[in-house]
Design a protein around this motif. Structure first.
Motif, PDB file in Angstrom:
ATOM      1  N   ALA A  80       0.846  -1.190   0.000  1.00 35.21           N
ATOM      2  CA  ALA A  80       0.000   0.000   0.000  1.00 35.21           C
ATOM      3  C   ALA A  80       0.878   1.234   0.000  1.00 35.21           C
ATOM      4  CB  ALA A  80      -0.905  -0.004   1.232  1.00 35.21           C
ATOM      5  N   GLN A  81       0.542   2.201  -0.857  1.00 37.06           N
ATOM      6  CA  GLN A  81       1.366   3.409  -0.955  1.00 37.06           C
ATOM      7  C   GLN A  81       0.492   4.643  -1.140  1.00 37.06           C
ATOM      8  OE1 GLN A  81       5.358   3.795  -3.118  1.00 37.06           O
ATOM      9  NE2 GLN A  81       3.994   4.767  -4.581  1.00 37.06           N
ATOM     10  N   ALA A  82       0.911   5.731  -0.525  1.00 37.97           N
ATOM     11  CA  ALA A  82       0.252   7.024  -0.697  1.00 37.97           C
ATOM     12  C   ALA A  82       1.283   8.059  -1.122  1.00 37.97           C
ATOM     13  CB  ALA A  82      -0.424   7.456   0.595  1.00 37.97           C
ATOM     14  N   VAL A  83       0.886   8.915  -2.041  1.00 39.52           N
ATOM     15  CA  VAL A  83       1.703  10.042  -2.466  1.00 39.52           C
ATOM     16  C   VAL A  83       0.976  11.308  -2.028  1.00 39.52           C
ATOM     17  CG1 VAL A  83       2.849  11.188  -4.403  1.00 39.52           C
ATOM     18  CG2 VAL A  83       2.433   8.711  -4.484  1.00 39.52           C
ATOM     19  N   VAL A  84       1.673  12.178  -1.282  1.00 37.62           N
ATOM     20  CA  VAL A  84       1.035  13.350  -0.687  1.00 37.62           C
ATOM     21  C   VAL A  84       1.757  14.624  -1.120  1.00 37.62           C
ATOM     22  CG1 VAL A  84       0.201  12.029   1.294  1.00 37.62           C
ATOM     23  CG2 VAL A  84       2.438  13.118   1.407  1.00 37.62           C
ATOM     24  N   ALA A  93      -0.201  10.340   6.853  1.00 38.61           N
ATOM     25  CA  ALA A  93      -0.427   9.166   6.011  1.00 38.61           C
ATOM     26  C   ALA A  93       0.282   7.942   6.585  1.00 38.61           C
ATOM     27  CB  ALA A  93       0.051   9.438   4.593  1.00 38.61           C
ATOM     28  N   ALA A  94       1.474   8.151   7.138  1.00 36.24           N
ATOM     29  CA  ALA A  94       2.217   7.046   7.742  1.00 36.24           C
ATOM     30  C   ALA A  94       1.438   6.455   8.913  1.00 36.24           C
ATOM     31  CB  ALA A  94       3.595   7.520   8.201  1.00 36.24           C
ATOM     32  N   GLY A  95       0.780   7.311   9.692  1.00 38.93           N
ATOM     33  CA  GLY A  95      -0.027   6.821  10.804  1.00 38.93           C
ATOM     34  C   GLY A  95      -1.191   5.964  10.347  1.00 38.93           C
ATOM     35  N   VAL A  96      -1.824   6.360   9.245  1.00 40.34           N
ATOM     36  CA  VAL A  96      -2.946   5.586   8.699  1.00 40.34           C
ATOM     37  C   VAL A  96      -2.456   4.230   8.201  1.00 40.34           C
ATOM     38  CG1 VAL A  96      -4.704   5.486   6.895  1.00 40.34           C
ATOM     39  CG2 VAL A  96      -4.278   7.639   8.105  1.00 40.34           C
ATOM     40  N   GLU A 133       5.586  -1.448   9.689  1.00 45.08           N
ATOM     41  CA  GLU A 133       6.232  -0.146   9.792  1.00 45.08           C
ATOM     42  C   GLU A 133       6.297   0.519   8.424  1.00 45.08           C
ATOM     43  OE1 GLU A 133      10.460   1.852  11.269  1.00 45.08           O
ATOM     44  OE2 GLU A 133      10.065  -0.289  11.568  1.00 45.08           O
ATOM     45  N   PRO A 134       5.696   1.706   8.274  1.00 46.61           N
ATOM     46  CA  PRO A 134       5.713   2.373   6.973  1.00 46.61           C
ATOM     47  C   PRO A 134       7.117   2.843   6.594  1.00 46.61           C
ATOM     48  CG  PRO A 134       3.981   3.247   8.394  1.00 46.61           C
ATOM     49  CD  PRO A 134       4.888   2.427   9.263  1.00 46.61           C
ATOM     50  N   ALA A 137       3.690   0.675   2.883  1.00 42.62           N
ATOM     51  CA  ALA A 137       3.824  -0.403   3.858  1.00 42.62           C
ATOM     52  C   ALA A 137       3.247  -1.679   3.262  1.00 42.62           C
ATOM     53  CB  ALA A 137       3.103  -0.065   5.167  1.00 42.62           C
ATOM     54  N   VAL A 138       3.795  -2.806   3.680  1.00 44.36           N
ATOM     55  CA  VAL A 138       3.314  -4.113   3.224  1.00 44.36           C
ATOM     56  C   VAL A 138       2.132  -4.535   4.075  1.00 44.36           C
ATOM     57  CG1 VAL A 138       3.873  -6.554   2.983  1.00 44.36           C
ATOM     58  CG2 VAL A 138       5.562  -4.815   2.375  1.00 44.36           C
ATOM     59  N   SER A 139       1.052  -4.954   3.423  1.00 40.23           N
ATOM     60  CA  SER A 139      -0.139  -5.407   4.136  1.00 40.23           C
ATOM     61  C   SER A 139      -0.417  -6.870   3.825  1.00 40.23           C
ATOM     62  CB  SER A 139      -1.364  -4.581   3.727  1.00 40.23           C
ATOM     63  OG  SER A 139      -2.548  -5.143   4.282  1.00 40.23           O
ATOM     64  N   THR A 140      -0.598  -7.676   4.870  1.00 37.93           N
ATOM     65  CA  THR A 140      -0.994  -9.075   4.675  1.00 37.93           C
ATOM     66  C   THR A 140      -2.479  -9.262   4.963  1.00 37.93           C
ATOM     67  OG1 THR A 140      -0.314  -9.561   6.957  1.00 37.93           O
ATOM     68  CG2 THR A 140       1.296  -9.974   5.204  1.00 37.93           C
TER      69      THR A 140
END
Length: 208
Positions: A112-116, A125-128, A136-137, A148-151
């Motif tokens: 999962a990635q966000a560009v801000v 965004a890191a907290g979300v 850990e983001p 961050a990697v999401s399983t």
């Protein structure tokens, strides 16, 4: 077989005069003169151009469909992803993990990635992502991206966007990318190669 592997025009030439890629194709063609029940292929597409690689892939698929068992070693991970029913990840001479491509990817999870647009949004965004993924983001302040990697198999892109929006995070872009076998390889082996410069590779490969 010469036609199938694009070697018909070179049929009358000594093998020693063929290029490296042509000799690899000739090796594979020679192994198929008699239809084998089991075929061992050791990195058969190394050094081949994309068209020749596709010919080999088509041949392997046809052999599988015809009932031939193919054991293939490769460090070209897309090849394993496209061809293999089962994969053994070999790390320093030992089988570290086994499974289908889908099963191995499930061990790693989606990214999962966000560009801000600004640094303050990066922290929020890191907290979300920390809360959603439990991982850990990784922040890139220069590019203003956080990932961050999401399983969690229930995490979807719409949910990711909604959660970021609810936290007041302005977005330039957001993505949820399924893992590739490259991700699997690097994550499960630690991504560390050998320090021995005399070794031909780092001791890691996929057997498909």
């Amino acid at each position: 077989l010469l036609d199938r592997f694009g070697l018909a025009d070179a049929a009358d030439r000594p093998a020693a005069t063929l290029s490296g890629g042509m000799r690899r194709r000739l090796d594979l063609a020679a192994s198929l003169v008699r239809r084998p029940e089991v075929l061992f292929l050791d990195e058969p597409t190394t050094g081949l151009d994309p068209a020749s690689r596709n010919r080999v892939w088509e041949t392997v698929r046809a052999l599988k469909a015809d009932g031939t068992t193919v054991l293939l070693t490769t460090q070209y991970l897309e090849e394993a992803d496209r061809l293999a029913d089962d994969i053994a990840l070999v790390d320093r001479g030992r089988v570290a993990h086994t499974g289908s491509p889908a099963e191995l990817k499930a061990l790693v999870g989606a990214y999962a990635q966000a560009v801000v647009p600004d640094p303050d949004a990066l922290v929020r965004a890191a907290g979300v992502l920390d809360r959603l993924t439990g991982a850990e983001p990784v922040l890139d302040h220069e590019r203003r991206t956080v990932g961050a990697v999401s399983t969690d198999p229930t995490l979807t892109l719409p949910r990711l966007v909604r959660e970021l929006d609810a936290a007041g995070v302005p977005l330039v872009d957001a993505s949820l990318r399924p893992p590739t076998l490259d991700d699997v390889f690097l994550r499960l082996t630690g991504g560390n190669g050998s320090d021995d410069r005399n070794e031909s590779n780092d001791g890691k490969e996929l057997v498909a």
